[in-house]
Design a protein around this motif. Sequence first.
Motif, PDB file in Angstrom:
ATOM      1  N   LYS A 185     -42.085  -6.722 -66.900  1.00 16.31           N
ATOM      2  CA  LYS A 185     -43.115  -7.748 -67.097  1.00 16.31           C
ATOM      3  C   LYS A 185     -43.086  -8.270 -68.532  1.00 16.31           C
ATOM      4  O   LYS A 185     -43.192  -9.478 -68.761  1.00 16.31           O
ATOM      5  N   MET A 186     -42.907  -7.382 -69.495  1.00 11.88           N
ATOM      6  CA  MET A 186     -42.824  -7.784 -70.897  1.00 11.88           C
ATOM      7  C   MET A 186     -41.585  -8.638 -71.119  1.00 11.88           C
ATOM      8  O   MET A 186     -41.650  -9.672 -71.788  1.00 11.88           O
ATOM      9  N   GLU A 187     -40.461  -8.215 -70.564  1.00 10.38           N
ATOM     10  CA  GLU A 187     -39.223  -8.982 -70.681  1.00 10.38           C
ATOM     11  C   GLU A 187     -39.417 -10.383 -70.101  1.00 10.38           C
ATOM     12  O   GLU A 187     -38.985 -11.375 -70.686  1.00 10.38           O
ATOM     13  N   GLY A 188     -40.092 -10.456 -68.966  1.00 11.11           N
ATOM     14  CA  GLY A 188     -40.354 -11.752 -68.343  1.00 11.11           C
ATOM     15  C   GLY A 188     -41.242 -12.635 -69.203  1.00 11.11           C
ATOM     16  O   GLY A 188     -41.018 -13.844 -69.306  1.00 11.11           O
ATOM     17  N   SER A 189     -42.237 -12.032 -69.822  1.00  7.95           N
ATOM     18  CA  SER A 189     -43.131 -12.803 -70.697  1.00  7.95           C
ATOM     19  C   SER A 189     -42.372 -13.403 -71.873  1.00  7.95           C
ATOM     20  O   SER A 189     -42.593 -14.559 -72.243  1.00  7.95           O
ATOM     21  N   VAL A 190     -41.472 -12.617 -72.449  1.00 10.94           N
ATOM     22  CA  VAL A 190     -40.672 -13.105 -73.584  1.00 10.94           C
ATOM     23  C   VAL A 190     -39.765 -14.243 -73.134  1.00 10.94           C
ATOM     24  O   VAL A 190     -39.682 -15.288 -73.791  1.00 10.94           O
ATOM     25  N   LYS A 191     -39.085 -14.060 -71.997  1.00 10.21           N
ATOM     26  CA  LYS A 191     -38.196 -15.112 -71.488  1.00 10.21           C
ATOM     27  C   LYS A 191     -38.984 -16.382 -71.181  1.00 10.21           C
ATOM     28  O   LYS A 191     -38.543 -17.492 -71.499  1.00 10.21           O
ATOM     29  N   GLU A 192     -40.134 -16.216 -70.542  1.00 12.76           N
ATOM     30  CA  GLU A 192     -40.940 -17.385 -70.184  1.00 12.76           C
ATOM     31  C   GLU A 192     -41.400 -18.140 -71.425  1.00 12.76           C
ATOM     32  O   GLU A 192     -41.303 -19.365 -71.506  1.00 12.76           O
ATOM     33  N   ALA A 193     -41.879 -17.413 -72.422  1.00  9.97           N
ATOM     34  CA  ALA A 193     -42.340 -18.046 -73.658  1.00  9.97           C
ATOM     35  C   ALA A 193     -41.193 -18.742 -74.387  1.00  9.97           C
ATOM     36  O   ALA A 193     -41.350 -19.861 -74.888  1.00  9.97           O
ATOM     37  N   THR A 194     -40.041 -18.073 -74.423  1.00 11.25           N
ATOM     38  CA  THR A 194     -38.873 -18.667 -75.076  1.00 11.25           C
ATOM     39  C   THR A 194     -38.450 -19.929 -74.345  1.00 11.25           C
ATOM     40  O   THR A 194     -38.129 -20.945 -74.967  1.00 11.25           O
ATOM     41  N   GLY A 195     -38.471 -19.869 -73.026  1.00  9.22           N
ATOM     42  CA  GLY A 195     -38.117 -21.039 -72.231  1.00  9.22           C
ATOM     43  C   GLY A 195     -39.062 -22.206 -72.474  1.00  9.22           C
ATOM     44  O   GLY A 195     -38.639 -23.355 -72.568  1.00  9.22           O
ATOM     45  N   LYS A 196     -40.353 -21.900 -72.586  1.00  4.79           N
ATOM     46  CA  LYS A 196     -41.339 -22.955 -72.856  1.00  4.79           C
ATOM     47  C   LYS A 196     -41.121 -23.569 -74.232  1.00  4.79           C
ATOM     48  O   LYS A 196     -41.183 -24.783 -74.402  1.00  4.79           O
ATOM     49  N   MET A 197     -40.859 -22.711 -75.231  1.00  5.34           N
ATOM     50  CA  MET A 197     -40.687 -23.212 -76.599  1.00  5.34           C
ATOM     51  C   MET A 197     -39.431 -24.062 -76.747  1.00  5.34           C
ATOM     52  O   MET A 197     -39.430 -25.029 -77.489  1.00  5.34           O
ATOM     53  N   THR A 198     -38.374 -23.679 -76.044  1.00  2.50           N
ATOM     54  CA  THR A 198     -37.104 -24.396 -76.180  1.00  2.50           C
ATOM     55  C   THR A 198     -36.932 -25.493 -75.142  1.00  2.50           C
ATOM     56  O   THR A 198     -35.975 -26.254 -75.217  1.00  2.50           O
ATOM     57  N   GLY A 199     -37.847 -25.555 -74.180  1.00  2.00           N
ATOM     58  CA  GLY A 199     -37.739 -26.560 -73.133  1.00  2.00           C
ATOM     59  C   GLY A 199     -36.704 -26.200 -72.070  1.00  2.00           C
ATOM     60  O   GLY A 199     -36.285 -27.045 -71.295  1.00  2.00           O
ATOM     61  N   ASP A 200     -36.319 -24.939 -72.028  1.00  2.00           N
ATOM     62  CA  ASP A 200     -35.326 -24.456 -71.063  1.00  2.00           C
ATOM     63  C   ASP A 200     -36.052 -24.015 -69.790  1.00  2.00           C
ATOM     64  O   ASP A 200     -36.559 -22.911 -69.690  1.00  2.00           O
ATOM     65  N   LYS A 201     -36.089 -24.902 -68.803  1.00  5.13           N
ATOM     66  CA  LYS A 201     -36.813 -24.629 -67.557  1.00  5.13           C
ATOM     67  C   LYS A 201     -36.194 -23.457 -66.791  1.00  5.13           C
ATOM     68  O   LYS A 201     -36.890 -22.704 -66.129  1.00  5.13           O
ATOM     69  N   SER A 202     -34.877 -23.307 -66.877  1.00  5.08           N
ATOM     70  CA  SER A 202     -34.196 -22.209 -66.189  1.00  5.08           C
ATOM     71  C   SER A 202     -34.637 -20.862 -66.749  1.00  5.08           C
ATOM     72  O   SER A 202     -34.951 -19.940 -65.995  1.00  5.08           O
ATOM     73  N   LEU A 203     -34.667 -20.754 -68.061  1.00  4.86           N
ATOM     74  CA  LEU A 203     -35.089 -19.502 -68.700  1.00  4.86           C
ATOM     75  C   LEU A 203     -36.560 -19.223 -68.398  1.00  4.86           C
ATOM     76  O   LEU A 203     -36.944 -18.076 -68.141  1.00  4.86           O
ATOM     77  N   GLU A 204     -37.358 -20.266 -68.398  1.00  7.49           N
ATOM     78  CA  GLU A 204     -38.781 -20.117 -68.085  1.00  7.49           C
ATOM     79  C   GLU A 204     -38.953 -19.590 -66.651  1.00  7.49           C
ATOM     80  O   GLU A 204     -39.749 -18.682 -66.407  1.00  7.49           O
ATOM     81  N   ALA A 205     -38.187 -20.127 -65.722  1.00  9.23           N
ATOM     82  CA  ALA A 205     -38.259 -19.681 -64.326  1.00  9.23           C
ATOM     83  C   ALA A 205     -37.788 -18.231 -64.186  1.00  9.23           C
ATOM     84  O   ALA A 205     -38.384 -17.450 -63.436  1.00  9.23           O
ATOM     85  N   LYS A 206     -36.722 -17.881 -64.913  1.00 11.24           N
ATOM     86  CA  LYS A 206     -36.242 -16.493 -64.878  1.00 11.24           C
ATOM     87  C   LYS A 206     -37.307 -15.549 -65.416  1.00 11.24           C
ATOM     88  O   LYS A 206     -37.487 -14.443 -64.905  1.00 11.24           O
ATOM     89  N   GLY A 207     -38.007 -15.982 -66.443  1.00 11.89           N
ATOM     90  CA  GLY A 207     -39.079 -15.174 -67.006  1.00 11.89           C
ATOM     91  C   GLY A 207     -40.204 -14.953 -66.009  1.00 11.89           C
ATOM     92  O   GLY A 207     -40.717 -13.846 -65.865  1.00 11.89           O
ATOM     93  N   LYS A 208     -40.575 -16.008 -65.294  1.00 17.34           N
ATOM     94  CA  LYS A 208     -41.627 -15.876 -64.280  1.00 17.34           C
ATOM     95  C   LYS A 208     -41.180 -14.925 -63.174  1.00 17.34           C
ATOM     96  O   LYS A 208     -41.959 -14.108 -62.687  1.00 17.34           O
TER      97      LYS A 208
END
Length: 60
Positions: A12-35
């Motif tokens: 869950k923590m790993e997902g939160s980091v990926k999701e936040a990073t995806g949001k900050m960088t505009g990377d929708k794929s990374l954001e989805a992987k985080g979710k």
Amino acid sequence: MDKEHIKGAAKKMEGSVKEATGKMTGDKSLEAKGKADKLQGEARKAAGDAKDAVRKATRD
């Protein structure tokens, strides 16, 4: 608390980091992987809760 709880919290923590990073960088794929990782973590936590409930029920 068992291994499933710990693994679930870590995922869950790993997902939160990926999701936040995806949001900050505009990377929708990374954001989805985080979710998806966060959901996987929640599932592991639920599995741990179920194991705990079974253990408690068999002890009583």
